[in-house]
Design an enzyme around this catalytic site. Structure first.
Site, PDB file in Angstrom:
ATOM      1  N   ILE A 128       0.836  -1.210   0.000  1.00  0.00           N
ATOM      2  CA  ILE A 128       0.000   0.000   0.000  1.00  0.00           C
ATOM      3  C   ILE A 128       0.868   1.256   0.000  1.00  0.00           C
ATOM      4  O   ILE A 128       0.563   2.243  -0.682  1.00  0.00           O
ATOM      5  CB  ILE A 128      -0.986   0.013   1.196  1.00  0.00           C
ATOM      6  CG1 ILE A 128      -1.721  -1.327   1.296  1.00  0.00           C
ATOM      7  CG2 ILE A 128      -1.991   1.144   1.048  1.00  0.00           C
ATOM      8  CD1 ILE A 128      -2.620  -1.463   2.499  1.00  0.00           C
ATOM      9  N   LEU A 167      13.238  -2.330   4.172  1.00  0.00           N
ATOM     10  CA  LEU A 167      13.360  -3.384   3.160  1.00  0.00           C
ATOM     11  C   LEU A 167      13.436  -4.757   3.817  1.00  0.00           C
ATOM     12  O   LEU A 167      14.427  -5.482   3.685  1.00  0.00           O
ATOM     13  CB  LEU A 167      14.556  -3.141   2.226  1.00  0.00           C
ATOM     14  CG  LEU A 167      14.492  -1.855   1.402  1.00  0.00           C
ATOM     15  CD1 LEU A 167      15.715  -1.690   0.503  1.00  0.00           C
ATOM     16  CD2 LEU A 167      13.218  -1.812   0.538  1.00  0.00           C
ATOM     17  N   ALA A 175       5.010  -1.704   8.740  1.00  0.00           N
ATOM     18  CA  ALA A 175       4.503  -2.683   9.705  1.00  0.00           C
ATOM     19  C   ALA A 175       4.851  -4.082   9.223  1.00  0.00           C
ATOM     20  O   ALA A 175       5.116  -4.298   8.040  1.00  0.00           O
ATOM     21  CB  ALA A 175       2.976  -2.565   9.840  1.00  0.00           C
ATOM     22  N   THR A 210      -5.927  -0.807  10.738  1.00  0.00           N
ATOM     23  CA  THR A 210      -6.648  -1.869  10.034  1.00  0.00           C
ATOM     24  C   THR A 210      -7.993  -2.166  10.699  1.00  0.00           C
ATOM     25  O   THR A 210      -8.146  -1.976  11.913  1.00  0.00           O
ATOM     26  CB  THR A 210      -5.794  -3.162  10.027  1.00  0.00           C
ATOM     27  OG1 THR A 210      -6.588  -4.263   9.599  1.00  0.00           O
ATOM     28  CG2 THR A 210      -5.237  -3.496  11.404  1.00  0.00           C
ATOM     29  N   ASP A 211      -8.930  -2.672   9.912  1.00  0.00           N
ATOM     30  CA  ASP A 211     -10.227  -3.070  10.482  1.00  0.00           C
ATOM     31  C   ASP A 211     -10.082  -4.268  11.430  1.00  0.00           C
ATOM     32  O   ASP A 211     -10.976  -4.557  12.224  1.00  0.00           O
ATOM     33  CB  ASP A 211     -11.248  -3.381   9.372  1.00  0.00           C
ATOM     34  CG  ASP A 211     -10.849  -4.512   8.442  1.00  0.00           C
ATOM     35  OD1 ASP A 211      -9.738  -5.065   8.605  1.00  0.00           O
ATOM     36  OD2 ASP A 211     -11.639  -4.853   7.542  1.00  0.00           O
ATOM     37  N   GLU A 212      -8.921  -4.958  11.340  1.00  0.00           N
ATOM     38  CA  GLU A 212      -8.740  -6.151  12.195  1.00  0.00           C
ATOM     39  C   GLU A 212      -8.691  -5.805  13.672  1.00  0.00           C
ATOM     40  O   GLU A 212      -8.832  -6.687  14.513  1.00  0.00           O
ATOM     41  CB  GLU A 212      -7.475  -6.913  11.791  1.00  0.00           C
ATOM     42  CG  GLU A 212      -7.574  -7.472  10.394  1.00  0.00           C
ATOM     43  CD  GLU A 212      -6.614  -8.627  10.112  1.00  0.00           C
ATOM     44  OE1 GLU A 212      -6.074  -9.209  11.065  1.00  0.00           O
ATOM     45  OE2 GLU A 212      -6.438  -8.937   8.926  1.00  0.00           O
ATOM     46  N   TYR A 272      -0.867 -10.150  15.190  1.00  0.00           N
ATOM     47  CA  TYR A 272      -0.802  -8.995  14.272  1.00  0.00           C
ATOM     48  C   TYR A 272      -1.826  -7.928  14.663  1.00  0.00           C
ATOM     49  O   TYR A 272      -1.479  -6.765  14.869  1.00  0.00           O
ATOM     50  CB  TYR A 272      -1.044  -9.453  12.817  1.00  0.00           C
ATOM     51  CG  TYR A 272      -1.426  -8.300  11.903  1.00  0.00           C
ATOM     52  CD1 TYR A 272      -0.490  -7.337  11.544  1.00  0.00           C
ATOM     53  CD2 TYR A 272      -2.736  -8.157  11.422  1.00  0.00           C
ATOM     54  CE1 TYR A 272      -0.839  -6.253  10.729  1.00  0.00           C
ATOM     55  CE2 TYR A 272      -3.099  -7.085  10.617  1.00  0.00           C
ATOM     56  CZ  TYR A 272      -2.145  -6.133  10.271  1.00  0.00           C
ATOM     57  OH  TYR A 272      -2.503  -5.066   9.478  1.00  0.00           O
ATOM     58  N   LYS A 327      -1.341  -4.039  16.118  1.00  0.00           N
ATOM     59  CA  LYS A 327      -1.894  -2.834  15.457  1.00  0.00           C
ATOM     60  C   LYS A 327      -2.810  -2.084  16.433  1.00  0.00           C
ATOM     61  O   LYS A 327      -2.825  -0.853  16.470  1.00  0.00           O
ATOM     62  CB  LYS A 327      -2.662  -3.215  14.182  1.00  0.00           C
ATOM     63  CG  LYS A 327      -1.808  -3.768  13.061  1.00  0.00           C
ATOM     64  CD  LYS A 327      -0.811  -2.780  12.485  1.00  0.00           C
ATOM     65  CE  LYS A 327      -1.452  -1.673  11.683  1.00  0.00           C
ATOM     66  NZ  LYS A 327      -0.424  -0.797  11.040  1.00  0.00           N
ATOM     67  N   ASN A 344      -9.600  -5.016   3.786  1.00  0.00           N
ATOM     68  CA  ASN A 344      -8.605  -5.688   2.932  1.00  0.00           C
ATOM     69  C   ASN A 344      -8.406  -4.961   1.611  1.00  0.00           C
ATOM     70  O   ASN A 344      -9.373  -4.730   0.873  1.00  0.00           O
ATOM     71  CB  ASN A 344      -9.057  -7.115   2.609  1.00  0.00           C
ATOM     72  CG  ASN A 344      -8.895  -8.039   3.791  1.00  0.00           C
ATOM     73  OD1 ASN A 344      -9.536  -7.848   4.824  1.00  0.00           O
ATOM     74  ND2 ASN A 344      -8.039  -9.029   3.662  1.00  0.00           N
ATOM     75  N   ASN A 345      -7.158  -4.659   1.294  1.00  0.00           N
ATOM     76  CA  ASN A 345      -6.822  -4.036   0.010  1.00  0.00           C
ATOM     77  C   ASN A 345      -6.423  -5.100  -1.005  1.00  0.00           C
ATOM     78  O   ASN A 345      -5.930  -6.167  -0.635  1.00  0.00           O
ATOM     79  CB  ASN A 345      -5.610  -3.118   0.182  1.00  0.00           C
ATOM     80  CG  ASN A 345      -5.922  -1.814   0.878  1.00  0.00           C
ATOM     81  OD1 ASN A 345      -5.309  -0.793   0.587  1.00  0.00           O
ATOM     82  ND2 ASN A 345      -6.872  -1.809   1.800  1.00  0.00           N
TER      83      ASN A 345
END
Ligand code: NAD
Ligand code: DAU
Length: 339
Positions: free
Chosen positions: A12, A35, A83, A125-127, A153, A157, A182-183
């Protein structure tokens, strides 16, 4: 205007760098990325020579390095995408998730306070809201839904989100948070559902669907997410959380069947494998707030976005084949053989 974008060599973040350089040709975009396995410098090849772009290989947990960069660049805005992002990896080894997602966030916010940035934006995130039951299609995540996480995870977040809101209240740091669903789209790392299924289908390899494939995700084309963040950092209200999602709920199994259909591959490739531990059932965002306050609406319909995405993977085989031919193979074997 100088914007530091962390995690800009990932999925993203790179799409956001492209969006910002295109939409705001007078802005300077400074990308900070460690990286890791998920970061890929070749993704940023097309902007490396842009005079408004700078790439810095740097860990967001490296306080000294981050301070030095802020001192040099004097950023107006910070957008933190960096992240560890994959749920399955967090189940295998949570520690790095706590380090990057929580400690890294605090380092970025400390530097933002010290150098007086005008906006610190946290990409969440929606999570963090946990999941919804399949038999209650009337329920959606709003910004006031309680935090209730399932995986290391999502917990990391959520921890970061709480810290961001604490920095707002305690220090008055001008923060905003976006919580997106989700993207999908170009440069999505092949460990994630959609690119994994495209790559496996193209190689006529089994398509590993967790459990019964009944889990529902709310898919948004990545460019729509980038436009939402652009709006939030310019017009969003400080101290606020904005949910981002396009009311596009789909069962995993239907996505996988659609990919088979688009690629002309047989559904017999679909293989049901052991479920993810603690697997969230359904995510569904209510985006009313960002629509009403900032006028955001998703522009890409899933039927078009998935075709564009599949075409991108067909046209850019080298990008993902270079990834899956390297160390990724060890991950894949660990995760999927004997599953
Ligand atoms: P990604 O894994 O593709 O990219 C993450 C990037 O961060 C990589 O370039 C990686 O090298 C870099 N990075 C990791 N640790 C770092 C560190 N310590 N210092 C500097 N750079 C580091 O992730 P993504 O899918 O692009 O997700 C980006 C952000 O958006 C994450 O914060 C994620 O939680 C959030 N998000 C993702 C989705 C999604 O569907 N992918 C949805 C909502 C929110
Ligand atoms: O909702 C936003 C989140 O979406 C982001 O915060 C995460 O960073 C991002 O990775 C994504 O998390 P998910 O766990 O939803 O995405 P993933 O692509 O890993 O899985 C999507 C669904 O597909 C999930 O129900 C698990 C399932 N799945 C996944 C893989 C990789 C399979 O059935 N088989 C697979 O091989």
């Amino acid at each position: 205007m100088t914007i530091i974008v962390t995690g800009g060599a990932g999925f993203i973040g790179s799409n956001f760098v492209f969006h910002m350089l295109g939409a705001h040709p007078d802005y300077r975009i400074v990308c900070v990325d460690k990286l890791t396995y998920a970061g890929n410098l070749s993704t940023l090849e097309s902007v490396m020579d842009n005079p408004n772009f700078r790439f810095c290989k740097l860990d967001i947990c490296d306080r000294e390095g981050i301070d030095k960069l802020f001192d040099e660049e004097k950023p107006d805005i910070v957008v933190n995408f960096a992240a560890e992002s994959h749920v399955d990896r967090s189940i295998e080894n949570p520690e790095i998730f706590l380090q990057t997602n929580i400690i890294g966030t605090s380092v970025m916010m400390d530097a933002s306070r010290k150098y007086g940035v005008k906006r610190y934006h946290q990409v969440s995130t929606d999570e963090v809201y946990g999941d919804l039951p399949l038999d209650r299609p009337d329920l959606f995540f709003t910004e006031t839904t309680p935090i209730h996480t399932s995986s290391p995870y999502s917990s990391s977040k959520a921890g970061a989100d709480l810290l961001v809101l604490a920095y707002y209240r305690t220090y008055g740091l001008p923060v905003t948070i976006s919580r997106c669903s989700n993207n999908y789209g170009p440069y999505h790392f092949p460990e994630k559902l959609i690119p994994l299924m495209i790559a496996n289908a193209l190689a006529d390899k089994p398509l590993p669907v967790y459990g019964k494939g009944e889990n529902v995700r709310d898919w948004l084309y990545v460019e729509d997410h980038c436009k939402a963040i652009d709006l939030i950092i310019h017009n969003g209200k400080v101290g606020e959380v904005y949910n981002v999602g396009g009311h596009n709920e789909m069962k995993n199994i239907d996505i996988v069947k659609l990919i088979c259909k688009e690629l002309g591959k047989p559904e017999t490739l679909i293989t049901y494998v052991a479920d993810r531990k603690g697997h969230d059932m359904r995510y569904a965002i209510d985006p009313t707030k960002i629509h009403n306050e900032l006028g955001w609406l998703p522009e890409t319909k899933f039927a078009d976005g998935i075709k564009k995405t599949i075409k991108w993977y067909l046209d850019n085989e080298k990008w993902w084949k270079d990834i899956i031919s390297g160390d990724y193979q060890n991950y894949y074997d660990r995760m999927y053989s004997n599953r």
